[in-house]
Design a protein around this motif. Structure first.
Motif, PDB file in Angstrom:
ATOM      1  N   GLU A 150       0.731   5.540   0.003  1.00 59.61           N
ATOM      2  CA  GLU A 150      -0.134   6.701   0.180  1.00 59.61           C
ATOM      3  C   GLU A 150      -0.454   7.290  -1.175  1.00 59.61           C
ATOM      4  O   GLU A 150       0.338   7.212  -2.102  1.00 59.61           O
ATOM      5  CB  GLU A 150       0.557   7.744   1.067  1.00 59.61           C
ATOM      6  CG  GLU A 150       0.724   7.292   2.503  1.00 59.61           C
ATOM      7  CD  GLU A 150       1.331   8.382   3.355  1.00 59.61           C
ATOM      8  OE1 GLU A 150       1.574   9.476   2.821  1.00 59.61           O
ATOM      9  OE2 GLU A 150       1.547   8.129   4.542  1.00 59.61           O
ATOM     10  N   TYR A 151      -1.600   7.890  -1.230  1.00 63.20           N
ATOM     11  CA  TYR A 151      -2.085   8.407  -2.517  1.00 63.20           C
ATOM     12  C   TYR A 151      -1.077   9.390  -3.090  1.00 63.20           C
ATOM     13  O   TYR A 151      -0.602  10.291  -2.389  1.00 63.20           O
ATOM     14  CB  TYR A 151      -3.444   9.088  -2.335  1.00 63.20           C
ATOM     15  CG  TYR A 151      -3.983   9.708  -3.597  1.00 63.20           C
ATOM     16  CD1 TYR A 151      -4.389   8.896  -4.641  1.00 63.20           C
ATOM     17  CD2 TYR A 151      -4.039  11.092  -3.740  1.00 63.20           C
ATOM     18  CE1 TYR A 151      -4.869   9.447  -5.798  1.00 63.20           C
ATOM     19  CE2 TYR A 151      -4.523  11.647  -4.892  1.00 63.20           C
ATOM     20  CZ  TYR A 151      -4.944  10.823  -5.932  1.00 63.20           C
ATOM     21  OH  TYR A 151      -5.403  11.387  -7.092  1.00 63.20           O
TER      22      TYR A 151
ATOM     23  N   SER B 195       5.633   3.336   1.989  1.00 60.15           N
ATOM     24  CA  SER B 195       4.774   2.205   1.656  1.00 60.15           C
ATOM     25  C   SER B 195       4.679   1.258   2.831  1.00 60.15           C
ATOM     26  O   SER B 195       5.523   1.245   3.706  1.00 60.15           O
ATOM     27  CB  SER B 195       5.300   1.480   0.430  1.00 60.15           C
ATOM     28  OG  SER B 195       6.591   0.966   0.682  1.00 60.15           O
TER      29      SER B 195
ATOM     30  N   TYR C 121      -7.068   5.293  -2.274  1.00 59.94           N
ATOM     31  CA  TYR C 121      -6.052   4.306  -1.905  1.00 59.94           C
ATOM     32  C   TYR C 121      -5.359   3.810  -3.172  1.00 59.94           C
ATOM     33  O   TYR C 121      -6.026   3.521  -4.173  1.00 59.94           O
ATOM     34  CB  TYR C 121      -6.681   3.133  -1.171  1.00 59.94           C
ATOM     35  CG  TYR C 121      -7.463   3.530   0.069  1.00 59.94           C
ATOM     36  CD1 TYR C 121      -6.870   3.460   1.322  1.00 59.94           C
ATOM     37  CD2 TYR C 121      -8.782   3.976  -0.018  1.00 59.94           C
ATOM     38  CE1 TYR C 121      -7.568   3.826   2.463  1.00 59.94           C
ATOM     39  CE2 TYR C 121      -9.486   4.350   1.121  1.00 59.94           C
ATOM     40  CZ  TYR C 121      -8.882   4.274   2.349  1.00 59.94           C
ATOM     41  OH  TYR C 121      -9.574   4.636   3.480  1.00 59.94           O
ATOM     42  N   ASP C 122      -3.929   3.702  -3.073  1.00 59.52           N
ATOM     43  CA  ASP C 122      -3.140   3.121  -4.168  1.00 59.52           C
ATOM     44  C   ASP C 122      -2.495   1.837  -3.669  1.00 59.52           C
ATOM     45  O   ASP C 122      -1.948   1.786  -2.551  1.00 59.52           O
ATOM     46  CB  ASP C 122      -2.047   4.084  -4.626  1.00 59.52           C
ATOM     47  CG  ASP C 122      -2.604   5.213  -5.469  1.00 59.52           C
ATOM     48  OD1 ASP C 122      -3.741   5.051  -5.929  1.00 59.52           O
ATOM     49  OD2 ASP C 122      -1.925   6.240  -5.646  1.00 59.52           O
ATOM     50  N   TYR C 123      -2.554   0.830  -4.522  1.00 58.56           N
ATOM     51  CA  TYR C 123      -1.970  -0.462  -4.167  1.00 58.56           C
ATOM     52  C   TYR C 123      -1.079  -0.937  -5.308  1.00 58.56           C
ATOM     53  O   TYR C 123      -1.337  -0.649  -6.476  1.00 58.56           O
ATOM     54  CB  TYR C 123      -3.065  -1.496  -3.882  1.00 58.56           C
ATOM     55  CG  TYR C 123      -3.836  -1.221  -2.616  1.00 58.56           C
ATOM     56  CD1 TYR C 123      -3.407  -1.769  -1.410  1.00 58.56           C
ATOM     57  CD2 TYR C 123      -4.963  -0.408  -2.627  1.00 58.56           C
ATOM     58  CE1 TYR C 123      -4.100  -1.498  -0.250  1.00 58.56           C
ATOM     59  CE2 TYR C 123      -5.650  -0.137  -1.471  1.00 58.56           C
ATOM     60  CZ  TYR C 123      -5.214  -0.692  -0.281  1.00 58.56           C
ATOM     61  OH  TYR C 123      -5.892  -0.426   0.870  1.00 58.56           O
TER      62      TYR C 123
ATOM     63  N   LEU D  98     -12.349  -0.458   4.194  1.00 60.42           N
ATOM     64  CA  LEU D  98     -11.815   0.885   3.995  1.00 60.42           C
ATOM     65  C   LEU D  98     -12.897   1.923   4.221  1.00 60.42           C
ATOM     66  O   LEU D  98     -14.051   1.732   3.836  1.00 60.42           O
ATOM     67  CB  LEU D  98     -11.252   1.024   2.581  1.00 60.42           C
ATOM     68  CG  LEU D  98     -10.169  -0.001   2.189  1.00 60.42           C
ATOM     69  CD1 LEU D  98      -9.776   0.181   0.734  1.00 60.42           C
ATOM     70  CD2 LEU D  98      -8.960   0.101   3.094  1.00 60.42           C
TER      71      LEU D  98
ATOM     72  N   TYR E 228       0.852  -1.199   0.000  1.00 61.96           N
ATOM     73  CA  TYR E 228       0.000   0.000   0.000  1.00 61.96           C
ATOM     74  C   TYR E 228       0.880   1.240   0.000  1.00 61.96           C
ATOM     75  O   TYR E 228       1.848   1.328   0.751  1.00 61.96           O
ATOM     76  CB  TYR E 228      -0.917   0.007   1.221  1.00 61.96           C
ATOM     77  CG  TYR E 228      -1.546   1.348   1.477  1.00 61.96           C
ATOM     78  CD1 TYR E 228      -2.480   1.860   0.593  1.00 61.96           C
ATOM     79  CD2 TYR E 228      -1.166   2.121   2.577  1.00 61.96           C
ATOM     80  CE1 TYR E 228      -3.041   3.106   0.811  1.00 61.96           C
ATOM     81  CE2 TYR E 228      -1.727   3.360   2.804  1.00 61.96           C
ATOM     82  CZ  TYR E 228      -2.676   3.858   1.914  1.00 61.96           C
ATOM     83  OH  TYR E 228      -3.235   5.100   2.118  1.00 61.96           O
TER      84      TYR E 228
ATOM     85  N   GLY F 114     -11.875   7.701   1.280  1.00 57.09           N
ATOM     86  CA  GLY F 114     -10.543   8.158   0.907  1.00 57.09           C
ATOM     87  C   GLY F 114     -10.155   7.641  -0.455  1.00 57.09           C
ATOM     88  O   GLY F 114     -10.952   7.033  -1.169  1.00 57.09           O
TER      89      GLY F 114
ATOM     90  N   TYR G  50      -5.755   1.989  -8.206  1.00 50.68           N
ATOM     91  CA  TYR G  50      -6.280   2.868  -7.166  1.00 50.68           C
ATOM     92  C   TYR G  50      -7.707   2.472  -6.823  1.00 50.68           C
ATOM     93  O   TYR G  50      -8.433   1.899  -7.631  1.00 50.68           O
ATOM     94  CB  TYR G  50      -6.238   4.338  -7.586  1.00 50.68           C
ATOM     95  CG  TYR G  50      -7.232   4.710  -8.649  1.00 50.68           C
ATOM     96  CD1 TYR G  50      -8.534   5.093  -8.311  1.00 50.68           C
ATOM     97  CD2 TYR G  50      -6.881   4.674  -9.995  1.00 50.68           C
ATOM     98  CE1 TYR G  50      -9.435   5.421  -9.284  1.00 50.68           C
ATOM     99  CE2 TYR G  50      -7.784   5.001 -10.966  1.00 50.68           C
ATOM    100  CZ  TYR G  50      -9.068   5.383 -10.609  1.00 50.68           C
ATOM    101  OH  TYR G  50      -9.966   5.705 -11.578  1.00 50.68           O
TER     102      TYR G  50
ATOM    103  N   ARG H   9     -11.024   4.460  -5.039  1.00 48.15           N
ATOM    104  CA  ARG H   9     -11.577   5.675  -4.455  1.00 48.15           C
ATOM    105  C   ARG H   9     -12.831   5.286  -3.663  1.00 48.15           C
ATOM    106  O   ARG H   9     -13.741   4.669  -4.194  1.00 48.15           O
ATOM    107  CB  ARG H   9     -11.950   6.691  -5.531  1.00 48.15           C
ATOM    108  CG  ARG H   9     -10.758   7.212  -6.320  1.00 48.15           C
ATOM    109  CD  ARG H   9     -11.244   8.155  -7.420  1.00 48.15           C
ATOM    110  NE  ARG H   9     -10.135   8.581  -8.256  1.00 48.15           N
ATOM    111  CZ  ARG H   9      -9.401   9.679  -8.032  1.00 48.15           C
ATOM    112  NH1 ARG H   9      -9.693  10.434  -6.980  1.00 48.15           N
ATOM    113  NH2 ARG H   9      -8.420  10.022  -8.836  1.00 48.15           N
TER     114      ARG H   9
END
Length: 670
Positions: A142-143, A149, A167-169, A162, A140, A165, A188, A190
């Protein structure tokens, strides 16, 4: 020196070699003679006798990759034998991106309620020559990438909860045997708070027309209307809003099934819509009065049973508006009332649904006109012949009777009228008429200005019947057959003889035979009755005489002007019976007189006729004489024709004659 046999494809493979101190390392390709370009002959680790060579373009297909290495002494030129070094390049796990929808939740937006979280499943698929030894590692970020990470470990799939927010993975697939891994792409997620479902208000109306439905959304949102619970396109027309309240107002017709629409709250910034909420529009069929009273007129004291019907499920409402104000009456399909006072009563009724009192039918208005009861009438009729006739009418207290000679309209008859309390009389003088007289009377209430229907009173003033003598005489003799016949215009007739009924008939004629009656005077009475019951009488005297008629003896007729005497001594005379006629002619040139000597018993009548045959004198002179003893009847003139007869009355039924008659003549030449 040693083999390098655990390289991963795409990674740099480093060949390392260590020689004796004072020697150097040289690298050769797979033929053992061609030096490797870029091979380092000096130690990178601070020892001349240590060397490495980086190989970055080795492929899996060339396995094993063969290299040679030797040590030599640059001072003496001595070199060692060449050693073979093998390099095995392990393949990376191959990632095949499946079609959209098989990634789990990727590159998407997820909605949560204002206080909730979204459950997210991260899943990816891959291929490998031995996929059972591979793992998927999730990281993970942060955006915005490039930030710190967090390694989430090896999981496939991975379940996340979740809140709102972005989120990027990133994921990688690692071969647990070779340690080779392949990095997947960034994805991502949202997660936004979904708009709350709108607060809706259903719509309803009565009958065809516009139905208003509303939906209240939060600030920054709009309401979008649909005709399907999912999919479809927003309804583009008949929508308006007042602040955050959005209206859909279609024109709808009556329907037993409610119309259903769907509305959602939509956020233009996030592109997120709430779940759709159903909204119903109920268009109740407008009730229709199916049966109901209409205007009618009744008599005072009448009980009316009024009824009305409408659609099933409705209630009938009765209203009294007589006073100008609306007064509610008991609801229901019937309304009963006793109308004890004359006047006009106004009523209105309608129907409404019990579960929707505002949905009413069109109103129905009707009037009940209460009038006086018709008078109780009676006629006292002069049925036979004209005269004063009395008709009466009884009305209720507070009313008067008014007389007319027509059923409708006309002028009130005021003459020949009077009243005794509530009984009113009309007493005109009427004459005989073949057509009945008809009058009309009504009851009138001056306080309410109402009248009853007029009632007819019929008076028959019938003509009395009459009779006509057809045949027969009213004088006959004992033993003679004499039939007296009358015709008449009545329905029946009867004969009375001296008060006793002797004959009846009903065919328009009546007859009576006089045979068998004794000598005497009788009263014959014919009474006639018409079909209407009128009677009249005809009285006729009937004379019955003896059957024998005296015959006077003839005296000499010598044609000379001398006295002629005829005696009737011993002649039988019958009571009230005329003798035969005796006649003679006076000779010319003579004059004289006619003398009679009557018996002293009873009364005697002589009837004579003198006829002047010479002209100039009145013929048929008649006379009668009553008396007894010697009587001179009359003077005789020259040339007269003389005729006479005798009758005995007022005595026994018969007597012997005791008298004579004579003609005493004188010759005019003497």
């Amino acid at each position: 020196m040693q083999d390098r046999n655990a390289s991963c494809y795409g990674a740099t493979s480093t060949l390392n070699a260590v020689a004796n101190y004072g020697s150097k390392v040289r690298w050769f390709g797979s033929d053992g003679t061609t030096p490797l370009t870029g091979a380092s002959e000096s130690g990178n680790f601070g020892n001349d006798n240590q060397s490495y060579h980086n190989m970055s373009s080795l492929s899996v297909a060339g396995n094993p990759h063969i290299f040679y290495v030797e040590a030599y002494n640059p001072t003496t030129g001595e070199k060692s034998s060449k050693n073979q070094v093998k390099v095995i390049v392990n393949p990376l796990p191959e990632i095949i991106y499946p079609p959209s929808g098989q990634y789990g939740i990727w590159d998407t937006t997820v909605c949560v309620s204002s206080s909730g979280t979204a459950n997210v499943v991260l899943l990816f698929t891959y291929t490998h020559n031995n996929s059972s030894r591979c793992k998927v590692n999730w990281t993970y970020y942060e955006y915005g990438y490039g930030y710190s990470s967090v390694n989430l470990g090896d999981h496939n799939p991975i379940n996340l909860s979740l809140s709102q927010g972005i989120y990027d993975y990133r994921f990688s697939v690692r071969d647990t045997v070779t340690g080779c891994s392949q990095l997947g792409g960034d994805r991502y997620i949202r997660i936004f708070v979904a708009p709350a479902p709108p607060t809706v208000t259903n719509g309803s109306r009565c009958g065809d027309g516009t139905v208003s439905m509303s939906a209240i959304v939060n600030s920054g949102e709009v309401a979008r209307w649909y005709n399907a619970p999912i999919g479809g396109n927003p309804i583009p027309t008949t929508i308006r809003n007042e602040g955050n309240t959005y209206y859909y107002e279609p024109y709808l017709t009556e329907s037993a099934i409610p119309y259903t629409y769907y509305v959602e709250a939509y956020n233009n910034t996030t592109g997120i819509a709430s779940p759709r909420v159903p909204v119903t529009a109920t268009v109740n069929p407008k009730p229709v009065m199916q049966t109901y009273p209409t205007n009618q007129t009744v008599y005072v004291g009448t009980t009316l049973y009024l009824s009305a019907t409408s659609n099933p499920g409705t209630t009938i409402r009765w209203l009294d508006t007589t006073s100008g104000l609306t007064q509610s009456l008991p609801t229901g399909t019937t309304y009963n009332k006793i109308f004890g006072t004359t006047g006009i009563y106004h009523y209105v009724l309608d129907a409404y649904y019990a579960n929707n009192p505002t949905c009413t039918s069109a109103t129905v208005a009707f009037d009940i006109t209460v009038v006086p009861a018709p008078p109780i009438v009676k006629s006292f009729t002069s049925l036979c012949g004209g005269g004063k006739t009395s008709m009466s009418a009884i009305v209720n207290s507070g009313e008067v009777a008014r007389w007319y000679n027509v059923l409708i309209g006309g002028s009130e008859i005021t003459s020949d009228t009077r009243n005794e309390g509530n009984t009113y009389y009309y007493e005109p003088y009427l004459t005989e008429s073949a057509t009945p007289y008809t009058y009309y009377v009504e009851a009138y209430n001056s306080y309410t200005n109402t009248v009853s229907p007029r009632v007819s009173v019929t008076v028959e003033i019938n003509a009395r019947p009459s009779a006509t003598h057809v045949s027969g005489t009213f004088e006959t003799t004992v033993g003679s057959s004499n039939t007296i016949t009358y015709s008449y215009d009545g329905a029946s007739g009867k004969f009375e003889l001296n008060g006793n009924i002797v004959a009846n008939t009903s065919n328009g004629t009546v007859s009576y035979n006089t045979s068998g009656l004794a000598v005497g005077e009788y009263n014959l009475k014919l009474t006639i009755t018409s079909a209407k019951g009128c009677t009249s009488s005809v009285n006729t005297p009937l004379t019955i005489k003896s059957g024998n008629t005296p015959t006077l003896p003839n005296f000499p007729k010598n044609g000379q002007c001398v006295d002629d005497v005829c005696k009737f001594m011993g002649q039988m005379f019958y009571l009230d019976t005329w003798s035969n006629w005796e006649s003679f002619q006076l000779p010319l040139g003579c004059y004289g007189r006619l003398d009679f000597v009557f018996p002293s018993t009873g009364s005697w009548y002589v009837e004579y006729e003198l006829h002047d045959i010479l002209g100039g004198m009145t013929p048929d002179i008649k006379g009668a004489y009553t008396g007894g003893g010697h009587q001179m009847i009359t003077n005789l003139s020259n040339g007269m024709f003389v005729r006479f007869r005798l009758k005995y009355t007022n005595g026994p039924s018969s007597i012997q004659g005791d008298g004579n008659f004579q003609v005493q003549l004188n010759d005019t030449h003497n």
